[in-house]
Design a protein around this motif. Structure first.
Motif, mmCIF file in Angstrom:
data_model
loop_
_atom_site.group_PDB
_atom_site.id
_atom_site.type_symbol
_atom_site.label_atom_id
_atom_site.label_comp_id
_atom_site.label_asym_id
_atom_site.label_seq_id
_atom_site.Cartn_x
_atom_site.Cartn_y
_atom_site.Cartn_z
ATOM 1 N N GLU A 210 -60.763 -29.117 30.840
ATOM 2 C CA GLU A 210 -61.759 -28.060 31.068
ATOM 3 C C GLU A 210 -61.920 -27.200 29.824
ATOM 4 O O GLU A 210 -63.034 -26.777 29.484
ATOM 5 C CB GLU A 210 -61.324 -27.195 32.259
ATOM 6 C CG GLU A 210 -61.403 -27.901 33.596
ATOM 7 C CD GLU A 210 -62.835 -28.262 33.966
ATOM 8 O OE1 GLU A 210 -63.745 -27.500 33.611
ATOM 9 O OE2 GLU A 210 -63.035 -29.311 34.600
ATOM 10 N N ARG A 211 -60.808 -26.946 29.127
ATOM 11 C CA ARG A 211 -60.912 -26.182 27.878
ATOM 12 C C ARG A 211 -61.725 -26.955 26.843
ATOM 13 O O ARG A 211 -62.511 -26.386 26.087
ATOM 14 C CB ARG A 211 -59.520 -25.891 27.321
ATOM 15 C CG ARG A 211 -58.717 -24.912 28.138
ATOM 16 C CD ARG A 211 -57.515 -24.427 27.350
ATOM 17 N NE ARG A 211 -56.603 -23.646 28.159
ATOM 18 C CZ ARG A 211 -55.509 -23.060 27.698
ATOM 19 N NH1 ARG A 211 -55.191 -23.199 26.416
ATOM 20 N NH2 ARG A 211 -54.714 -22.362 28.491
ATOM 21 N N GLY A 212 -61.511 -28.271 26.789
ATOM 22 C CA GLY A 212 -62.295 -29.095 25.869
ATOM 23 C C GLY A 212 -63.775 -29.048 26.186
ATOM 24 O O GLY A 212 -64.608 -28.971 25.274
ATOM 25 N N LEU A 213 -64.123 -29.076 27.473
ATOM 26 C CA LEU A 213 -65.536 -29.004 27.876
ATOM 27 C C LEU A 213 -66.167 -27.686 27.450
ATOM 28 O O LEU A 213 -67.306 -27.660 26.962
ATOM 29 C CB LEU A 213 -65.650 -29.163 29.395
ATOM 30 C CG LEU A 213 -65.760 -30.570 29.953
ATOM 31 C CD1 LEU A 213 -65.901 -30.517 31.473
ATOM 32 C CD2 LEU A 213 -66.942 -31.306 29.349
ATOM 33 N N GLU A 214 -65.440 -26.599 27.655
ATOM 34 C CA GLU A 214 -65.986 -25.291 27.290
ATOM 35 C C GLU A 214 -66.195 -25.180 25.783
ATOM 36 O O GLU A 214 -67.201 -24.645 25.319
ATOM 37 C CB GLU A 214 -65.051 -24.186 27.786
ATOM 38 C CG GLU A 214 -65.590 -22.781 27.565
ATOM 39 C CD GLU A 214 -66.979 -22.582 28.165
ATOM 40 O OE1 GLU A 214 -67.814 -21.922 27.505
ATOM 41 O OE2 GLU A 214 -67.243 -23.099 29.266
ATOM 42 N N MET A 215 -65.232 -25.694 25.021
ATOM 43 C CA MET A 215 -65.370 -25.672 23.565
ATOM 44 C C MET A 215 -66.516 -26.582 23.131
ATOM 45 O O MET A 215 -67.274 -26.249 22.204
ATOM 46 C CB MET A 215 -64.064 -26.115 22.919
ATOM 47 C CG MET A 215 -64.092 -26.071 21.395
ATOM 48 S SD MET A 215 -62.492 -26.468 20.676
ATOM 49 C CE MET A 215 -62.930 -26.511 18.928
ATOM 50 N N ALA A 216 -66.668 -27.738 23.775
ATOM 51 C CA ALA A 216 -67.763 -28.653 23.448
ATOM 52 C C ALA A 216 -69.115 -27.993 23.718
ATOM 53 O O ALA A 216 -70.060 -28.153 22.929
ATOM 54 C CB ALA A 216 -67.629 -29.934 24.260
ATOM 55 N N ARG A 217 -69.221 -27.254 24.816
ATOM 56 C CA ARG A 217 -70.473 -26.549 25.118
ATOM 57 C C ARG A 217 -70.836 -25.588 23.989
ATOM 58 O O ARG A 217 -71.986 -25.539 23.530
ATOM 59 C CB ARG A 217 -70.327 -25.778 26.433
ATOM 60 C CG ARG A 217 -71.610 -25.047 26.862
ATOM 61 C CD ARG A 217 -71.282 -23.963 27.895
ATOM 62 N NE ARG A 217 -70.646 -24.500 29.068
ATOM 63 C CZ ARG A 217 -71.301 -24.916 30.148
ATOM 64 N NH1 ARG A 217 -72.621 -24.860 30.174
ATOM 65 N NH2 ARG A 217 -70.636 -25.372 31.197
ATOM 66 N N ARG A 218 -69.842 -24.851 23.523
ATOM 67 C CA ARG A 218 -70.078 -23.867 22.465
ATOM 68 C C ARG A 218 -70.459 -24.556 21.145
ATOM 69 O O ARG A 218 -71.409 -24.154 20.478
ATOM 70 C CB ARG A 218 -68.823 -23.015 22.275
ATOM 71 C CG ARG A 218 -68.977 -21.900 21.242
ATOM 72 C CD ARG A 218 -67.794 -20.970 21.277
ATOM 73 N NE ARG A 218 -66.530 -21.629 20.954
ATOM 74 C CZ ARG A 218 -65.567 -21.905 21.830
ATOM 75 N NH1 ARG A 218 -65.716 -21.583 23.107
ATOM 76 N NH2 ARG A 218 -64.443 -22.496 21.447
ATOM 77 N N GLU A 219 -69.726 -25.613 20.782
ATOM 78 C CA GLU A 219 -69.995 -26.286 19.510
ATOM 79 C C GLU A 219 -71.328 -27.045 19.534
ATOM 80 O O GLU A 219 -72.030 -27.088 18.524
ATOM 81 C CB GLU A 219 -68.849 -27.244 19.178
ATOM 82 C CG GLU A 219 -67.525 -26.558 18.858
ATOM 83 C CD GLU A 219 -67.614 -25.662 17.638
ATOM 84 O OE1 GLU A 219 -68.428 -25.953 16.730
ATOM 85 O OE2 GLU A 219 -66.866 -24.670 17.561
#
Length: 542
Positions: A210-219
């Motif tokens: 889930e942390r990876g998904l949130e970071m991917a959304r931002r990037e």
């Protein structure tokens, strides 16, 4: 003063590195990496890139070469990790576990060398290592391990499986805390996507996913343009990004979850932009540090998109244009390269059928800093450059126009030139591709420049290594024989064409010898001091 600032900056970075190393090795940080120990993998991502059996066979013998680096451990594979240069491209390739893909080509024969390399890595880096647990390396390694885990785990005992899977889970939790420290924007994006894939593949790692998904959304919001193009404008990165997005969606769906809406939207756009660069030979056009790359991976990204990507001819935000006619394909870079590492504005790719004719020289990243710097220059592109040591104008904004008629397609690329001339200066490249694909014409116009600047202008047309070129006796034309046995003639208004040596690094391996057609402004008997008009044509012979 500047030297003191550089010294201070380096000292600060060294202090930060030492603090991070001490924290990573501390029992407090190690305790944070503990968690449920997975007993299996829940998802196996496809690896769309084709393995190279030759690389695998050499690696099994303890020999590996990449770029200018090579290592021979004389069949003692466990020593390989100690022999590579820590900061070299070969070490990066090993740390990313890219070798698993190639060893998979050996089938069961690849299991023994894979097991030896994996055990040697664990013996050195299992707990934590500042270099090998660097975020981007870790993400790439986890994705490769997920994709090729049967090579490592199949037929092994429970103790070995537990050791490998527990280390993968620890690396995933480490990534959830460190992914934001990846060195570049693209590295951060790929690390975030890799974290998502690894997290959904390993039971008990859904939180890091889930942390990876949130970071991917931002990037993705920062790095993906509205037309789906990555800000680097690098076709190889575009392909890798599209494939990684598709793999993440499959991982989420395999676990029975619903992929977030932003992912579905972004993957379609990114996949369409990757397909934009596809040439008739099934590989990518070479621009901005990219390579021809893998035709198998390009097919995979088109198949994985699950919808007709459409034959887009213009990437409005990424600033690429495509002209197609019959068997001919022309792709032009129309972006402003003032702040870009690769000075590629106005550069071209042109092919007929499966044979490439005009190309750019490619990327030297895998061959060290000197090669990289040389291939970033304007002279390494099929475009206008200026003689070394002479005056080189400063370019400004770029404008482009295109039109279509029954006789063919027209593209104009105009660039403002910074000059003291109150009337202004400009460079215009006009390209016309006939409807039958057998006639490409170009017009190059410099106006308003100082006489010395015009005299130093050089137009280079780099030829693919598969093209055999022969300069006519009168030096006014060049005959080209393609690998598909087609014949083409390049001619120009230049009084004397030149055929010079060139080099091609677009295939990603060793540099290939090639040639380039050169038009020098100094060869013209100019009537106007501040303007020059050069015409050329590339025509297929009957």
């Amino acid at each position: 003063m500047a030297r003191a600032q550089r010294h201070s900056g380096k000292a600060s970075r060294d202090v930060i590195a030492r603090v991070r190393r001490a924290w990573g090795e501390s029992p407090f940080y190690q305790a944070q990496l503990k968690g449920p120990a997975p007993d299996r993998l829940l998802f196996k991502p496809d690896d769309p890139y084709a393995p190279d059996k030759t690389i695998a066979q050499a690696l099994a013998r303890g020999r590996i070469a990449l770029g200018d680096e090579s290592v021979d451990c004389e069949e003692e594979l466990d020593k390989l990790w100690d022999l590579v240069e820590p900061d070299g491209a070969l070490n990066a390739w090993l740390q990313e576990f890219s070798w698993l893909r190639h060893l998979s080509a050996l089938g069961d024969d690849g299991k023994a060398p894979a097991h030896i390399l994996m055990k040697a890595w664990l013996d050195r880096h299992e707990r934590w290592s500042a270099e090998s647990w660097e975020p981007y390396f870790t993400a790439e390694r986890l994705v490769e391990l997920c994709a090729h885990h049967p090579l490592i785990l199949s037929g092994t005992d429970a103790l070995w499986r537990s050791r490998v899977l527990a280390c993968m889970a620890r690396q995933t939790r480490h990534l959830a805390r460190s992914a934001h420290r990846a060195a570049t924007g693209f590295d951060r994006l790929m690390t975030a996507l890799g974290l998502g894939i690894a997290g959904y593949s390993l039971p008990g790692c859904e939180g890091p996913a889930e942390r990876g998904l949130e970071m991917a959304r931002r990037e993705l919001r920062l790095q993906l343009r509205p037309d789906g193009g990555h800000v680097s404008r690098n076709p190889s990165r575009q392909l890798k990004l599209a494939l990684r997005l598709q793999a993440l969606i499959k991982a989420i769906e395999t676990r029975g979850f619903q992929p977030p809406g932003f992912l579905r939207h972004q993957v379609q756009r990114a996949s369409a932009m990757a397909a934009f660069f596809r040439c008739p030979d099934g590989k990518l056009a070479v621009f901005n540090g990219g390579y021809e790359d893998d035709s198998k991976a390009l097919i995979a990204v088109q198949t994985g998109a699950g919808a007709d990507l459409g034959p887009a001819d213009f990437a409005r935000h990424s600033r690429y244009h495509k002209l197609t006619a019959a068997r001919a394909l022309l792709i032009a870079d129309t972006a402003d390269d003032s702040a870009a590492p690769y000075k590629s504005a106005g550069s071209l790719h042109f092919s007929s059928g499966r044979s490439r004719i005009l190309v750019n020289c490619g990327s030297g990243v895998h061959r060290g800093a000197a090669w990289r710097k040389a291939l970033e220059q304007r002279s390494a592109h099929t475009a206008l450059s200026f003689a070394e040591g002479g005056p080189s104008p400063v370019f400004g904004e770029v404008a482009q126009r295109r039109g279509e008629e029954t006789t063919g397609r027209l593209l104009e690329i105009e660039r403002r030139i910074e000059t003291a001339n109150p009337e202004g200066a400009s460079y215009l490249r006009r390209l016309f591709l006939a409807a039958n694909g057998a006639d490409l014409r170009g017009e190059e116009m410099l106006a308003g420049c100082a006489s010395r600047e015009i005299d130093s202008a050089v137009w280079r047309f780099h030829l693919d290594p598969g093209v055999r070129a022969s300069l006519a006796r009168d030096k006014k034309s060049v005959i080209l024989l393609l690998s598909n046995k087609e014949g083409w003639r390049f001619k120009s208004s230049c009084p004397e064409l030149l055929l010079e040596k060139s080099v091609y690094c677009g295939a990603g391996g060793a540099p290939a010898a090639s040639e380039q057609i050169v038009i020098r402004a100094g060869a013209f008997d100019r009537r106007e001091e501040t303007a020059l008009n050069v015409k050329w044509a590339l025509q297929r012979l009957a």
